[in-house]
Design an enzyme around this catalytic site. Structure first.
Site, short mmCIF file in Angstrom:
data_model
loop_
_atom_site.label_atom_id
_atom_site.label_comp_id
_atom_site.label_asym_id
_atom_site.label_seq_id
_atom_site.Cartn_x
_atom_site.Cartn_y
_atom_site.Cartn_z
N GLN A 158 0.88 -1.17 0.00
CA GLN A 158 0.00 0.00 0.00
C GLN A 158 0.91 1.21 0.00
OE1 GLN A 158 -3.19 0.96 -0.33
NE2 GLN A 158 -2.51 3.07 0.04
N GLN A 160 0.08 4.73 -1.02
CA GLN A 160 -0.44 6.03 -0.63
C GLN A 160 -0.53 6.14 0.89
OE1 GLN A 160 -4.43 6.93 -2.01
NE2 GLN A 160 -4.05 9.11 -2.10
N PRO A 285 -6.19 -2.56 4.19
CA PRO A 285 -6.62 -1.45 5.05
C PRO A 285 -7.61 -0.46 4.43
CG PRO A 285 -4.39 -1.07 4.24
CD PRO A 285 -4.77 -2.46 3.80
N GLY A 287 -11.03 0.34 1.55
CA GLY A 287 -12.09 -0.24 0.75
C GLY A 287 -11.50 -0.57 -0.61
N GLY A 288 -10.85 0.42 -1.17
CA GLY A 288 -10.19 0.22 -2.46
C GLY A 288 -9.02 1.16 -2.60
N MET A 289 -8.10 0.79 -3.46
CA MET A 289 -6.95 1.65 -3.77
C MET A 289 -6.76 1.62 -5.28
SD MET A 289 -4.55 3.68 -2.79
CE MET A 289 -3.61 4.49 -4.06
N GLU A 290 -6.71 2.83 -5.85
CA GLU A 290 -6.79 3.01 -7.30
C GLU A 290 -5.49 2.73 -8.04
OE1 GLU A 290 -6.95 5.31 -4.87
OE2 GLU A 290 -6.07 7.23 -5.47
N HIS A 314 -15.80 4.31 -7.76
CA HIS A 314 -14.90 5.29 -7.15
C HIS A 314 -13.46 5.07 -7.61
CE1 HIS A 314 -13.49 7.97 -3.83
NE2 HIS A 314 -12.42 7.18 -3.90
N GLU A 315 -12.99 3.85 -7.48
CA GLU A 315 -11.58 3.58 -7.85
C GLU A 315 -11.39 3.77 -9.36
OE1 GLU A 315 -9.93 3.75 -5.33
OE2 GLU A 315 -11.41 3.10 -3.85
N HIS A 318 -10.88 7.37 -10.22
CA HIS A 318 -9.51 7.83 -9.98
C HIS A 318 -8.61 7.67 -11.21
CE1 HIS A 318 -9.16 9.08 -5.83
NE2 HIS A 318 -9.66 7.95 -5.34
N GLU A 337 -9.65 13.29 -4.20
CA GLU A 337 -10.81 12.56 -3.65
C GLU A 337 -12.15 13.27 -3.89
OE1 GLU A 337 -10.62 9.54 -2.92
OE2 GLU A 337 -8.46 9.29 -2.60
N ASP A 394 -1.18 10.96 6.32
CA ASP A 394 -2.21 9.98 6.60
C ASP A 394 -3.12 10.40 7.76
OD1 ASP A 394 -2.62 7.60 5.23
OD2 ASP A 394 -2.40 6.52 7.15
N TYR A 402 -13.26 14.15 0.79
CA TYR A 402 -14.24 13.40 0.01
C TYR A 402 -15.59 14.11 -0.02
CZ TYR A 402 -11.10 9.34 0.56
OH TYR A 402 -10.03 8.50 0.53
N ARG A 574 -10.11 -3.19 7.33
CA ARG A 574 -10.45 -1.97 6.58
C ARG A 574 -10.56 -0.81 7.56
NH1 ARG A 574 -15.78 -1.45 2.65
NH2 ARG A 574 -15.35 0.68 1.95
N1 BES Z 1 -7.11 6.55 -2.51
C1 BES Z 1 -8.06 6.16 -1.55
C2 BES Z 1 -7.46 5.38 -0.42
C3 BES Z 1 -6.41 6.13 0.37
C4 BES Z 1 -6.61 7.43 0.76
C5 BES Z 1 -5.26 5.50 0.72
C6 BES Z 1 -5.64 8.09 1.48
C7 BES Z 1 -4.28 6.15 1.44
C8 BES Z 1 -4.46 7.47 1.82
C9 BES Z 1 -9.18 5.34 -2.19
O1 BES Z 1 -9.54 5.73 -3.48
C10 BES Z 1 -10.41 5.55 -1.37
O2 BES Z 1 -10.85 6.66 -1.31
N2 BES Z 1 -10.94 4.50 -0.79
C11 BES Z 1 -12.19 4.56 -0.05
C12 BES Z 1 -13.29 4.18 -0.99
C13 BES Z 1 -14.59 4.84 -0.76
C14 BES Z 1 -14.54 6.33 -0.62
C15 BES Z 1 -15.56 4.44 -1.87
C16 BES Z 1 -12.09 3.55 1.08
O3 BES Z 1 -11.06 2.89 1.21
O4 BES Z 1 -12.99 3.44 1.88
ZN ZN Z 2 -10.50 7.63 -3.44
#
Ligand code: BES
Ligand code: ZN
Length: 622
Positions: A158, A160, A285, A287-290, A314-315, A318, A337, A394, A402, A574
């Protein structure tokens, strides 16, 4: 777009990084200027990496990655180049293939250590031989027990926000864009996949070659290694998962191609050729990572009924906002975001209609209200443009980027009209493709290309630079949610539940129902609802999470809820879910109970989740 022309002798000119901007005639070589950034030691204005060639071996026995990172560099007359590292051991460094001097600077808790390498005017490549250590923050090494199939270990990264430097020495700033090739050696029973062109089957020798031909920011370099297989959804979309998950994942994400088509229809062609998703073990950790070409996803979105797939939208979004047009610094995180949530909800609207889109938007609106309340002692943190200097990015990234980002863009859309707004967004992505922007760059672009052009006044500065939510915010309305609220009230008033109205309810309606239980609800009332709808044993992860939050808050203990909370927190890593539940324990003055669960669950958590919960519960390991 800000234009800074700095003509230094005839050798080079520095100007901004617009893809479509033509170089002035006198410039020999266009060089981008990088803005000051507090989360990287790299000094890309002096010397910058342009391409990575990674050659590594993944060793599950020692839980280490080792090998060589070779970079093509562009040297602007500097005698050093600086890379970011954290918890890496560096064995040797070459410049143009010859040994060169290097030094690792003082350790900074957030940023790690700068690796300063001596280079010459004619240095074209540098090469770092290194290995990761067991303090690495990006990598999570999983035992077979932590996977779905339970037969083989698993590894994922991971990156980001600033974790890539803990597995690759790199200029770890989103402003630095590089292409990459990689050769990765893994145990033969496992497959390796990256944010790049990927294999669809295992190789005999466990060696995999990757290529990412578009320039991406370092936080998007990603690797996963496990006993996985691939199943296509369309020519350019598909899923990777462990055997026992592949069919469920394939069914859940069967709308992937439609999502890509809807996205392209809104804001222009998908530039990354392939869009795949890998379903990771539940400790992932996020939901998703793009990660480009290969989104990393939690298995908790596999609900069996496609009800949580806005995460895939969402992903995917991105791929434009974030991966194509990237925040220049983590203070501009909302550019990634906020736009992505806006785009996600537009994709959902295009595919499933207004009701679904507005319900998702309203769930986010409630998140925003709750986040602003949670941050009431630090209102600065509710601005879109952040100041994260001296902080781990972080820790400063919350749902403001968001949900306030979304509300800003939706309000803007409603003010200027959808047609003009969509044309503007499409131009914005085109004009800035494969470049990075600061918030200020965006504001200037917005003023020129949307507001002044159409003679519209809008309180952009207030939205971006002031805390809270301005008065002109869009009012999001959902008949579905109004009905949910009325139904809830009726059940509580009559003290009984008749279940026919709820038969057709979707996940979003259930989430809204559970989240809007009154503050003074009694445990008897909770039991009445639980007996009717079996929330304590919900299989949908979002419904379960919001119900567990209520159970913790109200000290509700029926129907195995305690056991289910315990096993949820022990299995799922998560961060959004886990943090919500541990925060509920804390707010209910139940930290002792939380700690009993946390000590057991923590070994299953990735460092970003463990770091957040350590701080929340005041826990220090060892
Ligand atoms: N890029 C983010 C995850 C992220 C943010 C990782 C900041 C590290 C630092 C990813 O696109 C995201 O926003 N995931 C959300 C999805 C949700 C908003 C649909 C999540 O993980 O919950
Ligand atoms: Zn995102």
């Amino acid at each position: 777009m800000k234009k800074t022309f700095l003509l230094l002798s005839t050798a080079f000119a520095l100007f901004t990084n617009c893809k479509n901007e033509k170089a002035p005639e006198q410039a020999q070589e266009p060089t981008k200027t990088y803005v000051e950034e507090s989360h990287s030691f790299a000094q890309p204005n002096k010397a910058v990496i342009t391409h990575l060639n990674l050659d590594i071996e993944v060793d599950f026995n020692t839980e280490k990655v080792s090998g060589t990172a070779t970079y093509d560099i562009k040297n602007n007359n500097s005698n050093t180049i600086v890379l970011d590292t954290k918890y890496l051991e560096v064995q040797s460094v070459l410049a143009n293939g010859q040994p060169t001097e290097f030094s690792l600077g003082e350790f900074n808790e957030q940023l790690g250590k700068p690796l300063t390498i001596t280079i010459k005017e004619d240095t074209k490549t540098i090469s770092v031989n290194y290995n990761t250590t067991n303090k690495t923050e990006a990598l999570q090494w999983l035992s077979p027990q932590q996977t779905a199939d339970k037969n083989h270990p698993f590894l994922f990264t991971q990156g980001q926000a600033i974790l890539t430097r803990t597995w690759i020495p790199i200029q770890d700033s989103p402003q630095v864009r590089i292409t990459y090739d990689a050769t990765v050696k893994v145990p033969v029973e496992l497959m390796a996949v990256m944010s790049a062109e990927n294999p669809k089957e295992k190789t005999k020798d466990g060696v995999y070659h990757f290529k990412m031909k578009q320039a991406i920011s370092p936080y998007l370099i990603a690797l996963a290694v496990g006993d996985i297989e691939y199943k296509p959804v369309s020519d350019r979309t598909g899923v990777y998962a462990e055997k026992s998950m592949i069919e469920a994942a394939h069914y859940e994400f069967s709308d992937m191609e439609n999502m890509v088509a809807a996205a392209e229809n809104l804001y222009g062609t998908y530039d990354w050729d392939q869009f795949d998703v890998i379903v990771l073990p539940p400790s992932f950790p996020f939901g998703g990572m793009e990660n480009p070409r290969l989104t990393f996803a939690t298995p908790t979105v596999i609900a069996g009924d496609k009800s949580l797939t806005s995460l895939i939208a969402h992903e995917l979004a991105h791929s434009w906002s974030g991966n194509l047009v990237t925040n220049a610094t983590w203070n501009d995180f909302w550019l990634n975001e906020g736009f992505t949530v806006y785009f996600e909800i537009r994709i959902m609207e295009a595919l499933y209609g207004n009701d679904r889109a507005n319900m998702i938007a309203l769930i986010g609106r409630q998140d925003l209200t709750e986040e602003i309340e949670a941050l009431k002692d630090t209102p600065e943190a509710t601005k879109l443009k952040l100041d994260l200097k001296g902080q781990n990015p972080d820790d400063g990234m919350n749902s403001i980027a968001y949900d306030k980002g979304y509300l800003f863009l939706r309000t803007l859309e409603e003010t200027v009209g959808r047609e003009k707004f969509d044309a503007f967004i499409k131009d914005y992505f085109n004009t800035h493709a494969f470049s990075t922007l600061t918030t200020e760059d965006f504001v200037e672009y917005l003023n020129t290309n949307l507001l002044q052009k159409n003679n519209i006044t809008f309180n952009v500065e207030e939205w971006i630079y002031q805390p809270g939510v301005p008065d002109n915010q869009s009012k999001i309305v959902s008949d579905k949610f109004n009905n949910v609220e009325a139904t809830l009230q009726k059940y509580l008033d009559q003290n009984s539940v008749e279940d026919s109205v709820t038969k057709e309810w979707t996940t979003q309606e259930w989430v809204h129902f559970v989240r809007n239980l009154p503050e003074d609800i009694t445990t008897d009332q909770l039991a009445m609802l639980d007996n009717a709808f079996d929330f304590s044993n919900a299989s949908n992860s979002h419904i379960a999470m919001v119900w567990f939050e209520q159970a913790i808050k109200h000290n509700y203990h029926n129907n195995n809820v305690d056991k289910n909370i315990d096993s949820f927190l022990t299995r799922v890593g998560r961060r959004w879910y886990v943090e919500t539940l541990f925060r509920a324990f804390k707010n209910a003055n139940r930290v002792d109970e939380a700690l009993v669960i946390y000590k057991k669950a923590r070994p299953n958590y990735h460092s970003v989740t463990a770091g957040t919960i350590d701080k929340l519960l005041g826990y220090s390991p060892e």
